[in-house]
Design a protein around this motif. Structure first.
Motif, PDB file in Angstrom:
ATOM      1  N   ASP A  44       0.856  -1.188   0.000  1.00 52.08           N
ATOM      2  CA  ASP A  44       0.000   0.000   0.000  1.00 52.08           C
ATOM      3  C   ASP A  44       0.895   1.242   0.000  1.00 52.08           C
ATOM      4  OD1 ASP A  44       0.847   0.141   2.629  1.00 52.08           O
ATOM      5  OD2 ASP A  44      -1.098  -0.261   3.497  1.00 52.08           O
ATOM      6  N   THR A  45       0.334   2.361  -0.391  1.00 52.68           N
ATOM      7  CA  THR A  45       1.101   3.575  -0.646  1.00 52.68           C
ATOM      8  C   THR A  45       1.961   4.024   0.538  1.00 52.68           C
ATOM      9  OG1 THR A  45      -0.533   4.268  -2.275  1.00 52.68           O
ATOM     10  CG2 THR A  45       0.942   5.968  -1.445  1.00 52.68           C
ATOM     11  N   PRO A  46       1.439   4.107   1.758  1.00 53.54           N
ATOM     12  CA  PRO A  46       2.307   4.577   2.856  1.00 53.54           C
ATOM     13  C   PRO A  46       3.513   3.678   3.091  1.00 53.54           C
ATOM     14  CG  PRO A  46      -0.001   4.610   3.540  1.00 53.54           C
ATOM     15  CD  PRO A  46       0.058   3.919   2.219  1.00 53.54           C
ATOM     16  N   LYS A  47       3.317   2.359   3.043  1.00 53.27           N
ATOM     17  CA  LYS A  47       4.437   1.438   3.254  1.00 53.27           C
ATOM     18  C   LYS A  47       5.460   1.585   2.132  1.00 53.27           C
ATOM     19  CE  LYS A  47       1.685  -2.007   5.665  1.00 53.27           C
ATOM     20  NZ  LYS A  47       0.996  -3.285   5.508  1.00 53.27           N
ATOM     21  N   ALA A  61      13.329   5.579   2.681  1.00 50.59           N
ATOM     22  CA  ALA A  61      14.404   5.091   3.540  1.00 50.59           C
ATOM     23  C   ALA A  61      15.565   4.506   2.736  1.00 50.59           C
ATOM     24  CB  ALA A  61      13.869   4.044   4.517  1.00 50.59           C
ATOM     25  N   TYR A  62      15.262   3.703   1.719  1.00 49.68           N
ATOM     26  CA  TYR A  62      16.325   2.959   1.048  1.00 49.68           C
ATOM     27  C   TYR A  62      16.810   3.579  -0.253  1.00 49.68           C
ATOM     28  CZ  TYR A  62      15.795  -0.431   4.641  1.00 49.68           C
ATOM     29  OH  TYR A  62      15.777  -1.035   5.873  1.00 49.68           O
ATOM     30  N   LEU A  63      16.014   4.371  -0.913  1.00 49.56           N
ATOM     31  CA  LEU A  63      16.482   5.027  -2.135  1.00 49.56           C
ATOM     32  C   LEU A  63      16.945   6.443  -1.851  1.00 49.56           C
ATOM     33  CD1 LEU A  63      14.001   3.900  -4.913  1.00 49.56           C
ATOM     34  CD2 LEU A  63      16.320   3.115  -4.488  1.00 49.56           C
ATOM     35  N   ASP A  64      16.217   7.122  -0.977  1.00 47.46           N
ATOM     36  CA  ASP A  64      16.528   8.517  -0.688  1.00 47.46           C
ATOM     37  C   ASP A  64      17.434   8.655   0.524  1.00 47.46           C
ATOM     38  OD1 ASP A  64      16.259  11.022  -1.686  1.00 47.46           O
ATOM     39  OD2 ASP A  64      14.295  11.421  -0.830  1.00 47.46           O
ATOM     40  N   GLY A  65      17.557   7.589   1.322  1.00 46.90           N
ATOM     41  CA  GLY A  65      18.430   7.625   2.485  1.00 46.90           C
ATOM     42  C   GLY A  65      17.883   8.457   3.631  1.00 46.90           C
ATOM     43  N   CYS A  66      16.580   8.625   3.683  1.00 48.32           N
ATOM     44  CA  CYS A  66      15.968   9.450   4.735  1.00 48.32           C
ATOM     45  C   CYS A  66      15.927   8.698   6.064  1.00 48.32           C
ATOM     46  CB  CYS A  66      14.536   9.828   4.359  1.00 48.32           C
ATOM     47  SG  CYS A  66      14.407  10.937   2.971  1.00 48.32           S
ATOM     48  N   THR A  67      16.031   9.443   7.149  1.00 45.12           N
ATOM     49  CA  THR A  67      15.847   8.870   8.477  1.00 45.12           C
ATOM     50  C   THR A  67      14.352   8.736   8.740  1.00 45.12           C
ATOM     51  OG1 THR A  67      15.735  11.015   9.572  1.00 45.12           O
ATOM     52  CG2 THR A  67      17.938  10.033   9.290  1.00 45.12           C
ATOM     53  N   HIS A  68      14.012   8.025   9.803  1.00 45.19           N
ATOM     54  CA  HIS A  68      12.597   7.895  10.164  1.00 45.19           C
ATOM     55  C   HIS A  68      11.974   9.270  10.405  1.00 45.19           C
ATOM     56  CE1 HIS A  68      13.523   3.561  11.640  1.00 45.19           C
ATOM     57  NE2 HIS A  68      13.107   3.545  10.387  1.00 45.19           N
ATOM     58  N   GLU A  72       8.374  13.708   8.611  1.00 48.19           N
ATOM     59  CA  GLU A  72       8.170  15.105   8.216  1.00 48.19           C
ATOM     60  C   GLU A  72       7.639  15.196   6.787  1.00 48.19           C
ATOM     61  OE1 GLU A  72      11.731  17.419   8.783  1.00 48.19           O
ATOM     62  OE2 GLU A  72      11.906  16.765  10.863  1.00 48.19           O
ATOM     63  N   ARG A  73       8.233  14.428   5.875  1.00 44.04           N
ATOM     64  CA  ARG A  73       7.806  14.477   4.474  1.00 44.04           C
ATOM     65  C   ARG A  73       6.357  14.041   4.300  1.00 44.04           C
ATOM     66  NH1 ARG A  73      12.561  12.519   0.345  1.00 44.04           N
ATOM     67  NH2 ARG A  73      14.100  14.047   0.989  1.00 44.04           N
ATOM     68  N   LEU A  74       5.973  13.012   5.048  1.00 42.48           N
ATOM     69  CA  LEU A  74       4.631  12.466   4.890  1.00 42.48           C
ATOM     70  C   LEU A  74       3.614  13.127   5.819  1.00 42.48           C
ATOM     71  CD1 LEU A  74       5.435   8.646   4.600  1.00 42.48           C
ATOM     72  CD2 LEU A  74       4.981  10.275   2.763  1.00 42.48           C
ATOM     73  N   GLY A  75       4.107  13.912   6.777  1.00 43.24           N
ATOM     74  CA  GLY A  75       3.200  14.514   7.754  1.00 43.24           C
ATOM     75  C   GLY A  75       2.517  13.448   8.592  1.00 43.24           C
ATOM     76  N   ALA A  76       3.263  12.382   8.908  1.00 43.82           N
ATOM     77  CA  ALA A  76       2.721  11.255   9.655  1.00 43.82           C
ATOM     78  C   ALA A  76       3.462  11.116  10.985  1.00 43.82           C
ATOM     79  CB  ALA A  76       2.879   9.970   8.842  1.00 43.82           C
ATOM     80  N   PRO A  77       2.841  10.494  11.969  1.00 46.56           N
ATOM     81  CA  PRO A  77       3.517  10.262  13.246  1.00 46.56           C
ATOM     82  C   PRO A  77       4.729   9.348  13.076  1.00 46.56           C
ATOM     83  CG  PRO A  77       1.149   9.856  13.437  1.00 46.56           C
ATOM     84  CD  PRO A  77       1.450  10.039  11.990  1.00 46.56           C
ATOM     85  N   LEU A  78       5.757   9.591  13.867  1.00 44.85           N
ATOM     86  CA  LEU A  78       6.994   8.817  13.790  1.00 44.85           C
ATOM     87  C   LEU A  78       6.739   7.326  14.006  1.00 44.85           C
ATOM     88  CD1 LEU A  78      10.070   8.744  13.504  1.00 44.85           C
ATOM     89  CD2 LEU A  78      10.226   9.247  15.956  1.00 44.85           C
ATOM     90  N   SER A 134       4.078   5.611  13.353  1.00 44.18           N
ATOM     91  CA  SER A 134       3.439   5.042  12.157  1.00 44.18           C
ATOM     92  C   SER A 134       4.466   4.772  11.069  1.00 44.18           C
ATOM     93  CB  SER A 134       2.362   5.988  11.624  1.00 44.18           C
ATOM     94  OG  SER A 134       1.326   6.144  12.556  1.00 44.18           O
ATOM     95  N   VAL A 135       5.375   5.721  10.884  1.00 40.44           N
ATOM     96  CA  VAL A 135       6.412   5.553   9.861  1.00 40.44           C
ATOM     97  C   VAL A 135       7.264   4.328  10.174  1.00 40.44           C
ATOM     98  CG1 VAL A 135       8.535   6.561   8.949  1.00 40.44           C
ATOM     99  CG2 VAL A 135       6.476   7.964   9.148  1.00 40.44           C
ATOM    100  N   LYS A 136       7.676   4.170  11.418  1.00 36.41           N
ATOM    101  CA  LYS A 136       8.486   3.005  11.805  1.00 36.41           C
ATOM    102  C   LYS A 136       7.715   1.710  11.559  1.00 36.41           C
ATOM    103  CE  LYS A 136      11.349   5.313  15.236  1.00 36.41           C
ATOM    104  NZ  LYS A 136      11.743   5.375  16.655  1.00 36.41           N
ATOM    105  N   ALA A 137       6.444   1.708  11.909  1.00 35.75           N
ATOM    106  CA  ALA A 137       5.617   0.507  11.693  1.00 35.75           C
ATOM    107  C   ALA A 137       5.451   0.218  10.211  1.00 35.75           C
ATOM    108  CB  ALA A 137       4.255   0.690  12.365  1.00 35.75           C
ATOM    109  N   TRP A 138       5.217   1.259   9.402  1.00 39.87           N
ATOM    110  CA  TRP A 138       5.058   1.056   7.962  1.00 39.87           C
ATOM    111  C   TRP A 138       6.321   0.483   7.342  1.00 39.87           C
ATOM    112  CZ3 TRP A 138       2.654   6.550   7.275  1.00 39.87           C
ATOM    113  CH2 TRP A 138       1.300   6.518   7.627  1.00 39.87           C
ATOM    114  N   ILE A 139       7.472   0.986   7.776  1.00 41.48           N
ATOM    115  CA  ILE A 139       8.731   0.454   7.235  1.00 41.48           C
ATOM    116  C   ILE A 139       8.895  -1.012   7.648  1.00 41.48           C
ATOM    117  CG2 ILE A 139      11.255   0.593   7.369  1.00 41.48           C
ATOM    118  CD1 ILE A 139      10.936   3.653   7.557  1.00 41.48           C
TER     119      ILE A 139
END
Length: 185
Positions: free
Chosen positions: A138-141, A148-155, A160-166, A168-173
């Motif tokens: 799904d799109t968020p995952k 994380a893996y192409l852009d090298g972004c931290t959690h 910040e980019r997605l405007g999502a809670p930290l 949630s981002v960790k869980a999606w990854i």
């Protein structure tokens, strides 16, 4: 990719920061074709990939003074800039081109030959499987894994980019990677 121990990327970046245009040329001669390959895999259009590479080297030149060898290798820093620029181009609506078999053969001729052709075919097949598995997320995952893996972004940067809670981002990854492992197995 070329062996990096005989070439000091960090020193060349430091020379760029001091205004040495020859250092930028040496970096381009050393990594340009490989960085073009990275951009081409992301944007899938030769002209756009060349524009991305040009913009990335302009960015490398102007930001060389911000490179900090304590935070990572200069070579990786350069590849990160190219990946980031290529992803920006895709997000900005850069033209995406479907590659037919003739174009794929042409692209394969432009990439340096792999030492083992069986390995090269296996890599190509795996990349196709990975693309298929990524499209099933799904799109968020999918976005989190790609950031994380192409852009090298931290959690934190992804949140910040997605405007999502930290959290949630960790869980999606975590869930996205688990789904990819399962799909690729």
């Amino acid at each position: 990719m070329p062996e990096s121990d005989a070439f000091d990327h960090d020193a060349e970046l430091a020379a760029c920061a001091q205004g040495d245009q020859g250092a930028l040329r040496r970096l381009y001669e050393r990594e340009g074709r490989y960085l073009l390959g990275v951009a081409l895999r992301i944007v899938r259009d030769r002209s756009t990939a060349e524009d991305v590479l040009h913009d990335a080297f302009m960015n490398i030149w102007t930001r060389a003074a911000t490179f900090d060898a304590r935070r990572g290798a200069g070579r990786g820093w350069m590849y990160g800039i190219v990946r980031h620029r290529a992803l920006d181009a895709v997000r900005a609506g850069a033209r995406t081109v479907s590659v037919d078999e003739d174009q794929l053969d042409t692209l394969a001729d432009e990439v340096p030959a792999a030492p083992d052709m069986a390995e090269a075919f296996a890599v190509r097949a795996d990349l196709g499987r990975l693309d298929d598995c990524l499209s099933r997320l799904d799109t968020p995952k999918r976005n989190c894994v790609l950031y994380a893996y192409l852009d090298g972004c931290t959690h934190n940067e992804i949140a910040e980019r997605l405007g999502a809670p930290l959290g949630s981002v960790k869980a999606w990854i975590r869930r996205g990677l688990a789904s990819l492992r399962e799909c690729l197995a």
